[in-house]
Design a protein around this motif. Sequence first.
Motif, mmCIF file in Angstrom:
data_model
loop_
_atom_site.group_PDB
_atom_site.id
_atom_site.type_symbol
_atom_site.label_atom_id
_atom_site.label_comp_id
_atom_site.label_asym_id
_atom_site.label_seq_id
_atom_site.Cartn_x
_atom_site.Cartn_y
_atom_site.Cartn_z
ATOM 1 N N VAL A 57 -1.489 -26.242 33.032
ATOM 2 C CA VAL A 57 -0.632 -27.386 33.345
ATOM 3 C C VAL A 57 0.762 -26.817 33.597
ATOM 4 O O VAL A 57 0.945 -25.612 33.712
ATOM 5 C CB VAL A 57 -0.639 -28.424 32.204
ATOM 6 N N ALA A 58 1.745 -27.687 33.687
ATOM 7 C CA ALA A 58 3.122 -27.231 33.892
ATOM 8 C C ALA A 58 4.033 -27.999 32.950
ATOM 9 O O ALA A 58 3.748 -29.142 32.582
ATOM 10 C CB ALA A 58 3.558 -27.437 35.346
ATOM 11 N N ARG A 59 5.108 -27.356 32.554
ATOM 12 C CA ARG A 59 6.082 -28.024 31.687
ATOM 13 C C ARG A 59 7.466 -27.470 31.981
ATOM 14 O O ARG A 59 7.627 -26.302 32.368
ATOM 15 C CB ARG A 59 5.739 -27.826 30.211
ATOM 16 N N VAL A 60 8.474 -28.331 31.805
ATOM 17 C CA VAL A 60 9.865 -27.932 31.987
ATOM 18 C C VAL A 60 10.295 -27.104 30.782
ATOM 19 O O VAL A 60 9.991 -27.448 29.632
ATOM 20 C CB VAL A 60 10.770 -29.167 32.156
ATOM 21 N N ASN A 69 -1.903 -23.993 37.907
ATOM 22 C CA ASN A 69 -1.838 -25.367 38.390
ATOM 23 C C ASN A 69 -0.547 -25.583 39.181
ATOM 24 O O ASN A 69 0.446 -26.106 38.656
ATOM 25 C CB ASN A 69 -1.922 -26.346 37.214
ATOM 26 N N ILE A 70 -0.552 -25.164 40.436
ATOM 27 C CA ILE A 70 0.631 -25.324 41.293
ATOM 28 C C ILE A 70 0.868 -26.796 41.600
ATOM 29 O O ILE A 70 2.014 -27.256 41.694
ATOM 30 C CB ILE A 70 0.459 -24.502 42.589
ATOM 31 N N GLN A 71 -0.210 -27.566 41.747
ATOM 32 C CA GLN A 71 -0.052 -28.976 42.085
ATOM 33 C C GLN A 71 0.749 -29.722 41.019
ATOM 34 O O GLN A 71 1.678 -30.471 41.324
ATOM 35 C CB GLN A 71 -1.436 -29.621 42.245
ATOM 36 N N HIS A 86 -6.027 -28.345 39.135
ATOM 37 C CA HIS A 86 -5.314 -29.475 39.735
ATOM 38 C C HIS A 86 -5.708 -30.757 39.017
ATOM 39 O O HIS A 86 -6.721 -30.807 38.290
ATOM 40 C CB HIS A 86 -5.626 -29.592 41.240
ATOM 41 N N PHE A 87 -4.901 -31.799 39.221
ATOM 42 C CA PHE A 87 -5.164 -33.124 38.661
ATOM 43 C C PHE A 87 -5.705 -34.057 39.746
ATOM 44 O O PHE A 87 -5.274 -33.997 40.903
ATOM 45 C CB PHE A 87 -3.888 -33.736 38.075
ATOM 46 N N GLU A 88 -6.637 -34.908 39.345
ATOM 47 C CA GLU A 88 -7.054 -36.058 40.148
ATOM 48 C C GLU A 88 -6.966 -37.266 39.225
ATOM 49 O O GLU A 88 -7.815 -37.430 38.345
ATOM 50 C CB GLU A 88 -8.469 -35.876 40.692
ATOM 51 N N ALA A 115 -6.570 -28.297 48.531
ATOM 52 C CA ALA A 115 -6.214 -29.539 49.241
ATOM 53 C C ALA A 115 -5.276 -30.395 48.401
ATOM 54 O O ALA A 115 -4.296 -30.958 48.919
ATOM 55 C CB ALA A 115 -7.487 -30.303 49.589
ATOM 56 N N ALA A 116 -5.539 -30.494 47.099
ATOM 57 C CA ALA A 116 -4.657 -31.293 46.230
ATOM 58 C C ALA A 116 -3.270 -30.675 46.161
ATOM 59 O O ALA A 116 -2.255 -31.399 46.138
ATOM 60 C CB ALA A 116 -5.273 -31.384 44.830
ATOM 61 N N THR A 117 -3.203 -29.355 46.138
ATOM 62 C CA THR A 117 -1.900 -28.685 46.091
ATOM 63 C C THR A 117 -1.140 -28.884 47.390
ATOM 64 O O THR A 117 0.082 -29.126 47.385
ATOM 65 C CB THR A 117 -2.106 -27.183 45.817
#
Length: 580
Positions: free
Chosen positions: A412-415, A458-460, A491-493, A509-511
């Motif tokens: 995932v990503a976080r600040v 997870n770039i998206q 990625h997330f959907e 594709a999601a990214t």
Amino acid sequence: MSDASDRDPRPALGGVFHTYRGYDPAAFPPPTAPPSDGLRGLGDEMIASGGRRRFTPEELAEAIRLPPEALAGLGPSIDAILARLESRKDKILATWNPTPTAVDAAATVDELARPVLADESLEDGVRGRLAREIRERQIHGLERLWYLLDRDTPVRGKIPGIVQAMGDQDRVEGLRDGWAFRGRRVPTIEEAFEIRDELEAIDRLLEQLKEALRDAKPVIVDLEELREFVEEADLENFAEVRRRAEELLRQAAEREGLVEDGDGWSLGPSAMRKYQQALLASVFDSMQGGRHGRHDPVDHDDGAHELPSTRPWAFGDPIAGLDLPASILNCVAREAAAGGDPTHPSLRGEDLEVHRTRATTKCATVVIMDMSGSMRWGGQYVACKKMALALEGLVRREYPGDRLHFMEMYSVARVVPRGDLMNLLPKPVTINDPVVRLRADMSDPDITEQDLPPHFTNIQHALRLARRLLANADTPNRQVVLITDGLPTAHFEDDDLFLLYPPDPRTEAATMREAALLGREGGVLNVFLVPSWSQNEEDVRFAHRLAESTAGRVVFTGGEDLDRFVIWDYLSKRRQVIAR
């Protein structure tokens, strides 16, 4: 005569490779390992360890040099100890003669090997290899042969004894060759070991004491080892000097901004700022002349900052920018040239001069740092963190009006708050299967981030968070800097998180959709692609497609140049913004 086809096709060896006797990688570091550079060296080690590194007083003494005059009285105390150690060493060398002992140790090896080689149950190939390894005294070769032989082979049980005898011979020969003995007394093998241990301890102490005297670093001397060779009075005098040096070292460390806790010393906030300045200085030193600096001066009629240069006044220019002294001089010069009275000048519009101005703009930037498992390869994460610290220092010092955010990207990503940059580390690889197809419903309250394998990319999600941060920016100049080593694998959907390896077109594709949304909102994505062992042509093509979707660029750079390229790109971007 044998036929040519019966000859050994392998070329004759030109020599024999032996292991280096007494090689110590700590004492002989590889040429690629640069020496510690004071506070910069401590900062580099903290970055590599994720901010958890703590430094001992000995390591602190290597980084912070005390002036020799700071320790008055250090010389006489050390000189007395040096003299005592040198006297002890000289007495040992004048007493013993280990040459006959080395001959006896070699004979012991041959005696143990003779019945083994004479064993008729040995195959000819094994016998030849065993004889070669013994003749060349190759301990490693004998160990490999031991592993290759069957467990029930009688010879196999005798090889460890030969290996032990070879090790003894090597230690005794190292004693004989390492020091210039001139005595007559012949030691036993056990006495030779004790003599060598004592001489090595004396040499270590001599080196430590000489360095302590030269660089005012008595803290590096091993007091427990020194206690075996000197009188208690001399040791107490030296211990007092050492305590004084430790106090001075503590004061110097606190002045540098280091802080001490129960585990040792670490970089405090002021030391971190100094480290950032050192990183930034190294970046600008590596740039070509003329490339670094602040904004290029660009003319604007209504800019906020006046420049020293001027230009003729034009209709509509604000009067606040008028250069009155230059305007009066123009008037006086015109009156004098026309034959008028310069003491009563009549100011005209053609005489007026106004200052050139430069507009200031803001720039909002989100830096996405890949901390997936692959970034550990080659230490890429270290270069990534150095870049982040240098860029943060640049913005705080030169462009305080800019908005700069850092983001950690993995499954995932976080600040990441700026104060936590030092603590970032690449995520551990928890799944080693060649194919991974996982889905997690993140809306389920029983599933948390701690339950996920963290090492995916997870770039998206990172781009989605970046869009939210940039949407609140009070400037149209928005950019995202993505530092990664390859394709996305997560990625997330909606609320479902997909972790797919090898990289899947569904994730790509999601990214790409998220990058297109960023471009439509006015953001620019620049991709910095760092090398990786698994990188291929598809990684490069995807990076180009991702950057082109927002009119951005792809920059290929090795880890050692990452900070220079990212900061130069940041400065270049600001110059382009200002020139609009």
